[in-house]
Design a protein around this motif. Sequence first.
Motif, mmCIF file in Angstrom:
data_model
loop_
_atom_site.group_PDB
_atom_site.id
_atom_site.type_symbol
_atom_site.label_atom_id
_atom_site.label_comp_id
_atom_site.label_asym_id
_atom_site.label_seq_id
_atom_site.Cartn_x
_atom_site.Cartn_y
_atom_site.Cartn_z
ATOM 1 N N TYR A 157 0.819 -1.214 0.000
ATOM 2 C CA TYR A 157 0.000 0.000 0.000
ATOM 3 C C TYR A 157 0.858 1.272 0.000
ATOM 4 O O TYR A 157 0.673 2.145 -0.849
ATOM 5 N N PRO A 158 1.811 1.419 0.946
ATOM 6 C CA PRO A 158 2.638 2.639 0.912
ATOM 7 C C PRO A 158 3.438 2.775 -0.377
ATOM 8 O O PRO A 158 3.617 3.871 -0.902
ATOM 9 N N GLY A 191 2.112 5.786 -2.269
ATOM 10 C CA GLY A 191 3.047 6.858 -1.893
ATOM 11 C C GLY A 191 3.248 7.908 -2.973
ATOM 12 O O GLY A 191 3.116 9.116 -2.706
#
Length: 298
Positions: free
Chosen positions: A190-191, A195
């Motif tokens: 996810y990051p 990001g």
Amino acid sequence: MLRWLRAGVVAMVAVTALLYQVVSTEAEQQMAAARSTDAAIEDIETAHEAARKADSALLKAFESEQVSLIGTGTAFANHTASVSTHITSAAEGNAAGERGQTQIQFVQGQLTTCLQLADTAVRDYARTGKQGMNAAREALTHRRELNPDTGLPIAGTGGLVASLSDLLTTEEKARAQQLDSLWLNPAYMYPLLVGPAAVMTLLVLATGHIVARHFRRYVSPLLLVALLATVSAGVTTAVFSAADAHQLVEHPLARDPLARHPLTLSLALASLATAAVLAHLSYGPRLAEYRFPRSGRS
């Protein structure tokens, strides 16, 4: 300043596309490896059950007291052949490296020994009776020796059935390591995927501030569309990747990965390419005003 912001926004779109390719490719490879290991584990489980059935078939053949005529019987031959076939198939999906390969070779050697002992027991039945059968059955079902210090079974010291259990444990541990890969961990994906979109959002906010303060204008709708497309691509890829990882655990052979599906790949890359073009075009009018200020501006 706007030129730097434009470069940064376009770069974040490009980074999102690059990370999409990297994450989806690595995740697909990990899932393919795990699925191959799952297939190998199923083969080992089938071989384990076949080895038990071979022992029962061998006992039944000798209890019939017609061994000299029928040999070990069709059932024993079929079950041992099944063991051989499934172990050979499991070797193709071995995920435990050299250790797994060594154990597979050891199991194959034990199977050969079992067959040789069974054939010898049949030939010598008139002289040794069921004594030879007992030796063959020991090679099949002998229990592991116990460690005198811990009282725990020692791997590799039992018969064929025990060795298949050891091999199964080894492959299951290897599969667990495959599932622990960062490329299948949502907390990591996810990051990594969202990001760049988050950074792009900050750059768009900075652009909006400059445009509002220096040009008394709103940020271009094209830039907002580019931002939405990039965020959508990043979030969707992260969600699909997490769903693929979960699906791999729950139903390992159920379907192909969503994140790397040809339709998903085409839509995501087309969306990001469009976002890059729109982001680049959205800064054009404001940069033109830098070069050719409106009359009346100081």
